[in-house]
Write an enzyme that holds these catalytic residues in place. Structure first.
Site, mmCIF file in Angstrom:
data_model
loop_
_atom_site.group_PDB
_atom_site.id
_atom_site.type_symbol
_atom_site.label_atom_id
_atom_site.label_comp_id
_atom_site.label_asym_id
_atom_site.label_seq_id
_atom_site.Cartn_x
_atom_site.Cartn_y
_atom_site.Cartn_z
ATOM 1 C CE LYS A 58 -10.049 -93.119 -92.793
ATOM 2 N NZ LYS A 58 -10.257 -91.699 -93.105
ATOM 3 C CD GLN A 102 -13.853 -89.820 -93.406
ATOM 4 O OE1 GLN A 102 -12.880 -90.314 -92.848
ATOM 5 N NE2 GLN A 102 -14.216 -90.141 -94.624
ATOM 6 C CG ASP A 125 -6.648 -87.729 -95.193
ATOM 7 O OD1 ASP A 125 -6.692 -88.964 -95.329
ATOM 8 O OD2 ASP A 125 -7.579 -87.066 -94.698
#
Length: 286
Positions: A58, A102, A125
């Site tokens: 990322k 995460q 997200d």
């Protein structure tokens, strides 16, 4: 004489993600020219190798696109309260446009409290209950990244969705359930069957589907005998073999039957990361 089958078209998410990153780099340059510097924070708790690898990718994408990204690493014994304090600080910082935590988190952390603590306005997200609720209501804002990636992959390959039968295997909150909402939304109009461990005959339902999406994390679960000839098959879930290699939910022999199929590794993951950046730029440009 039997006519040889045309090889399945590869649903190449890596190539699409690379193209999207080039487009987003131009968008970032335009935002910076207007005095807006897109900035995001990723949070990784613990030292899970797969999560660390994904976070690294990322950040590499951010470098390529020109996005500033802060890589916040916390020890594996971090408490829920300590993590919530960090999230609150990011939420309050007007210079930061996006935040992602995460998953999975260590067992001692209350995952639901953490995910709902992220500001819905910075939820790159797309997994905050408020953003998922907007999707359910037919007014999507920040889309969950993997479902958005799968939709982009199918649309980029001009695969028709309206009225088509879709079988989603796996009802998880990251992929299966939000993907079912997205593909059945007005304007997309697919007919979705969501399959799970309580389904009576998964193979029978899959054989009727024009599109099969496997998101369960069981190696080679979808085999050629389960697939309708010419169907599109998307492998999302992965597991790991005894040698540490990644194994797709979709067996290799599916390419002998399917019309479209994702490669064994990488395709959806690369696009998922691209959707994360797309959400960030949507926030920054608002």
């Amino acid at each position: 004489m039997t006519t040889p089958k045309t090889p399945a078209t590869v649903l190449d998410g890596e190539a699409l993600a690379a193209r999207l990153r080039r487009e987003m780099a131009a968008q970032v340059a335009g935002l910076r020219a207007c005095g807006i510097a897109p900035k995001m924070v990723t949070v990784l708790v613990g030292d899970d190798p797969a999560s660390a690898t994904y976070i690294g990718r990322k950040h590499a994408d951010c470098v390529e696109v020109g996005i500033e990204a802060i890589d916040l690493r916390l020890p594996s014994d971090t408490t829920t309260e300590a993590l919530l304090e960090r999230i609150a600080a990011v939420n309050a910082d007007p210079a930061i446009h996006g935040l992602m935590v995460q998953l999975p988190l260590p067992d001692q952390i209350d995952e639901i409290r953490v995910m709902t603590a992220v500001s819905p306005a910075k939820d790159i997200d797309g997994l905050h209950p408020q953003n998922l609720g907007l999707l359910m209501a037919g007014k999507p804002g920040l889309l969950p990244c993997t479902p958005a990636a799968i939709l982009a992959l199918l649309q980029d390959n001009a695969f028709p969705l309206a009225g088509r039968r879709v079988a989603i295997i796996g009802r998880g909150q990251l992929v299966g359930r939000p993907l079912a909402m997205l593909l059945s939304a007005k304007g997309i109009d697919a007919t979705v069957t969501l399959l799970h461990s309580g389904s009576r005959d998964i193979a029978e339902d899959v054989r009727r589907a024009d599109i099969v999406i496997a998101a369960l994390g069981q190696p080679s679960f979808v085999t050629a005998d389960m697939v309708k000839p010419g169907a599109a098959v998307v492998g999302v879930g992965i597991s790991y073999g005894t040698d540490g290699s990644m194994v797709s939910d979709v067996a290799a022999d599916v390419t002998d039957v399917a019309g479209w199929v994702t490669p064994p590794q990488g395709s959806v993951g690369a696009l998922t990361r691209a959707m994360l950046l797309r959400n960030l730029l949507q926030i920054a440009a608002a």
